[in-house]
Motif scaffolding. Structure first.
Motif, short mmCIF file in Angstrom:
data_model
loop_
_atom_site.label_atom_id
_atom_site.label_comp_id
_atom_site.label_asym_id
_atom_site.label_seq_id
_atom_site.Cartn_x
_atom_site.Cartn_y
_atom_site.Cartn_z
N PHE A 274 -7.32 6.12 10.55
CA PHE A 274 -8.62 6.42 10.35
C PHE A 274 -9.12 7.83 10.95
O PHE A 274 -9.60 7.87 12.07
N PRO A 275 -8.83 9.15 10.33
CA PRO A 275 -9.05 10.34 10.97
C PRO A 275 -10.49 10.75 10.87
O PRO A 275 -10.94 11.73 11.05
N GLY A 276 -11.23 9.87 9.94
CA GLY A 276 -12.73 10.32 9.49
C GLY A 276 -13.45 9.32 9.00
O GLY A 276 -12.99 7.98 8.76
N ARG A 277 -14.75 9.60 8.37
CA ARG A 277 -15.51 8.58 7.69
C ARG A 277 -14.94 8.06 6.42
O ARG A 277 -15.01 6.77 6.04
N SER A 278 -14.34 8.72 5.70
CA SER A 278 -13.84 8.31 4.50
C SER A 278 -12.15 8.50 4.39
O SER A 278 -11.74 9.80 4.89
N VAL A 279 -11.45 7.80 4.15
CA VAL A 279 -10.09 7.56 4.17
C VAL A 279 -9.13 7.37 3.09
O VAL A 279 -9.53 6.20 2.37
N PRO A 280 -8.52 8.27 2.55
CA PRO A 280 -7.56 7.94 1.14
C PRO A 280 -6.35 7.13 1.73
O PRO A 280 -5.65 7.05 2.61
N VAL A 281 -6.02 5.89 0.98
CA VAL A 281 -4.75 5.19 1.10
C VAL A 281 -3.93 5.29 -0.24
O VAL A 281 -4.80 5.10 -1.44
N SER A 282 -2.61 5.50 -0.19
CA SER A 282 -1.86 5.39 -1.43
C SER A 282 -1.79 3.95 -1.92
O SER A 282 -1.24 3.07 -1.34
N GLY A 283 -2.39 3.90 -3.09
CA GLY A 283 -2.33 2.78 -3.75
C GLY A 283 -3.43 1.36 -3.48
O GLY A 283 -3.68 0.60 -4.43
N GLY A 284 -3.69 1.39 -2.44
CA GLY A 284 -4.65 0.51 -1.65
C GLY A 284 -3.79 -0.26 -0.36
O GLY A 284 -2.89 0.33 0.13
N VAL A 285 -4.69 -1.25 -0.02
CA VAL A 285 -4.34 -1.54 1.19
C VAL A 285 -3.53 -3.15 0.96
O VAL A 285 -4.08 -3.94 0.45
N ILE A 286 -2.35 -3.50 1.63
CA ILE A 286 -1.77 -4.67 1.58
C ILE A 286 -1.66 -5.15 2.98
O ILE A 286 -1.08 -4.58 3.99
N CYS A 287 -2.31 -6.21 3.30
CA CYS A 287 -2.48 -6.88 4.70
C CYS A 287 -2.08 -8.32 4.32
O CYS A 287 -2.22 -9.16 3.43
N SER A 288 -0.92 -8.73 5.35
CA SER A 288 -0.40 -9.95 5.08
C SER A 288 -0.41 -10.66 6.50
O SER A 288 -0.24 -9.99 7.70
N SER A 289 -0.52 -11.91 6.53
CA SER A 289 -0.60 -12.60 8.00
C SER A 289 0.75 -12.67 8.61
O SER A 289 1.81 -12.56 7.97
N ARG A 290 0.96 -13.28 9.52
CA ARG A 290 2.35 -13.39 10.22
C ARG A 290 2.96 -14.53 9.56
O ARG A 290 4.48 -14.58 9.58
N GLU A 291 2.49 -15.59 9.06
CA GLU A 291 3.05 -16.49 8.15
C GLU A 291 3.74 -15.96 6.98
O GLU A 291 4.38 -16.80 6.34
N CYS A 292 3.27 -14.74 6.27
CA CYS A 292 3.33 -14.62 5.03
C CYS A 292 5.00 -14.13 5.15
O CYS A 292 5.18 -13.29 5.73
N THR A 293 5.70 -14.63 4.14
CA THR A 293 7.12 -14.21 4.05
C THR A 293 7.28 -12.85 3.46
O THR A 293 6.59 -12.43 2.88
N PRO A 294 8.52 -12.37 3.70
CA PRO A 294 8.98 -10.89 2.94
C PRO A 294 8.60 -11.30 1.44
O PRO A 294 8.16 -9.97 0.86
N SER A 295 9.27 -12.24 0.79
CA SER A 295 9.08 -12.35 -0.54
C SER A 295 7.58 -12.54 -0.94
O SER A 295 7.15 -11.82 -2.07
N MET A 296 6.53 -13.20 -0.41
CA MET A 296 5.27 -13.16 -0.55
C MET A 296 4.68 -11.79 -0.52
O MET A 296 4.06 -11.25 -1.33
N ARG A 297 5.07 -11.01 0.62
CA ARG A 297 4.54 -9.83 0.84
C ARG A 297 4.79 -8.82 -0.18
O ARG A 297 3.97 -7.97 -0.74
N GLU A 298 6.02 -8.86 -0.51
CA GLU A 298 6.82 -8.07 -1.56
C GLU A 298 5.79 -8.32 -2.93
O GLU A 298 5.81 -7.37 -3.69
N ARG A 299 5.64 -9.54 -3.17
CA ARG A 299 4.88 -9.85 -4.32
C ARG A 299 3.44 -9.31 -4.53
O ARG A 299 2.90 -8.57 -5.33
N LEU A 300 2.63 -9.08 -3.10
CA LEU A 300 1.52 -8.34 -3.22
C LEU A 300 1.44 -7.05 -3.50
O LEU A 300 0.74 -6.46 -4.11
N VAL A 301 2.68 -6.44 -2.82
CA VAL A 301 2.83 -4.86 -3.07
C VAL A 301 3.15 -4.72 -4.47
O VAL A 301 2.44 -3.92 -5.24
N THR A 302 4.03 -5.57 -5.36
CA THR A 302 4.56 -5.03 -6.59
C THR A 302 3.27 -5.57 -7.51
O THR A 302 3.20 -4.63 -8.59
N SER A 303 2.76 -6.31 -7.23
CA SER A 303 1.39 -6.63 -8.22
C SER A 303 0.46 -5.31 -8.13
O SER A 303 -0.10 -5.21 -9.19
#
Length: 312
Positions: A274-303
């Protein structure tokens, strides 16, 4: 709503006397406690100057003299100097929830001036749990929760390990969800597929990480309450589909999830800063919990990648 709230000209979202008062109080306190730090807030005082009754109500809530109150609010609109450490506040994230008795978050974060990384984050949630709660995170120090029912007493430590993560004990046949082509009745989150959350502009496409019948959860209102839900393990993940973020909507949530053992990146796997008030992010934000498995997280990203490839 004159005298109690106003509609912002930029995005037609509501803002209340509560938003203004919280920003004024926080700005004044941080200026005294950390005079060398800058301050960024979501609001400015324009609506108060146009609505004397709203200004009076805000002054009543904040306990500040009018001039000092307006100056404290507008301190949050000053440009942040390069390399300068700063605090960022969302006085009420989810104002719709605040106005309708649903969930909302008061979010504050400290941003490192060199990296743009949040190093401290605090979120207050008056309505999410049976007792009002505060979630606090420090870089390298983990995330903790406290009950905050009596402002005259020190917060009582909550048992953070009592996580809302029964869904993580289920084995999901996600391959079968892919194979059904979306036919049949809607499925149940936490039983048939991992619970997940989505925030996206209505004009854009919809990622579907677990298939067409696996709908995202409904957690209202705002982005920070969704980060909170992931941080406590109630949901496997959260997709913020927008590619341009407002820092106050995300900074406190990002560090709280990271320090709880989760991950928050853009679609390319890079950290969200967060270098300023408005921040560009590539593709969007992928947020996952510590219980989220790698395969679940990969599905979030791929979707997200698939949705954008299809014109979303």
């Amino acid at each position: 709503t004159r005298g109690m709230s106003a509609i912002k000209g930029g995005d037609s979202t509501p803002v209340t006397a509560g938003d203004f008062a919280i920003q004024a109080i926080a700005s004044e306190a941080l200026g005294k406690w950390f005079p060398g730090d800058m301050f960024m807030g979501e609001e400015d005082s324009a609506a108060l100057r146009d609505d004397p009754e709203l200004c009076r109500r805000t002054q009543e809530l904040s306990g500040l003299e009018e001039g000092a109150m307006l100056d404290a609010i507008d301190r949050g609109t000053q440009p942040i100097a390069a390399g300068q450490r700063y605090w960022v506040l969302d006085p009420i994230d989810g104002t719709k929830g605040f106005l309708t008795g649903q969930q909302y978050i008061i979010g504050l974060a400290l941003i490192d001036g060199d990296s743009g990384e949040p190093v401290v984050g605090v979120m207050g949630s008056p309505n999410l749990h049976p007792e009002p709660c505060v979630m606090a995170a420090v870089k390298g120090g983990g995330t903790r929760m406290f009950f905050a029912d009596d402002p005259r007493s020190p917060p009582r430590r909550a048992d953070y390990e009592m996580r809302e993560n029964a869904w993580a004990e289920t084995e999901y046949d996600i391959a079968a969800l892919d194979a059904d082509g979306g036919a049949g009745a809607e499925l149940e989150a936490g039983v048939d597929y991992p619970p997940w959350l989505l925030s996206r502009p209505m004009v854009e496409g919809s990622p579907l990480p677990f298939g067409a019948r696996a709908a995202p959860g409904d957690v209202c209102c705002g982005a920070l309450v969704k980060y909170w839900s992931v941080a406590v393990g109630a949901h496997a993940g959260f997709i913020q589909y927008a590619q341009k973020l407002k820092t106050w909507d995300h900074a406190a949530g990002v560090i709280c999830v990271r320090e709880s053992g989760g991950q928050v990146t853009d679609v390319d796997g890079l950290p969200v800063t967060f270098p300023g008030r408005s921040v560009p992010v590539s593709g969007g934000v992928i947020c996952s919990s510590r219980e989220c498995t790698p395969s679940m997280r990969e599905r979030l990203v791929t979707s997200v990648r698939d949705a954008r490839a299809n014109g979303g």
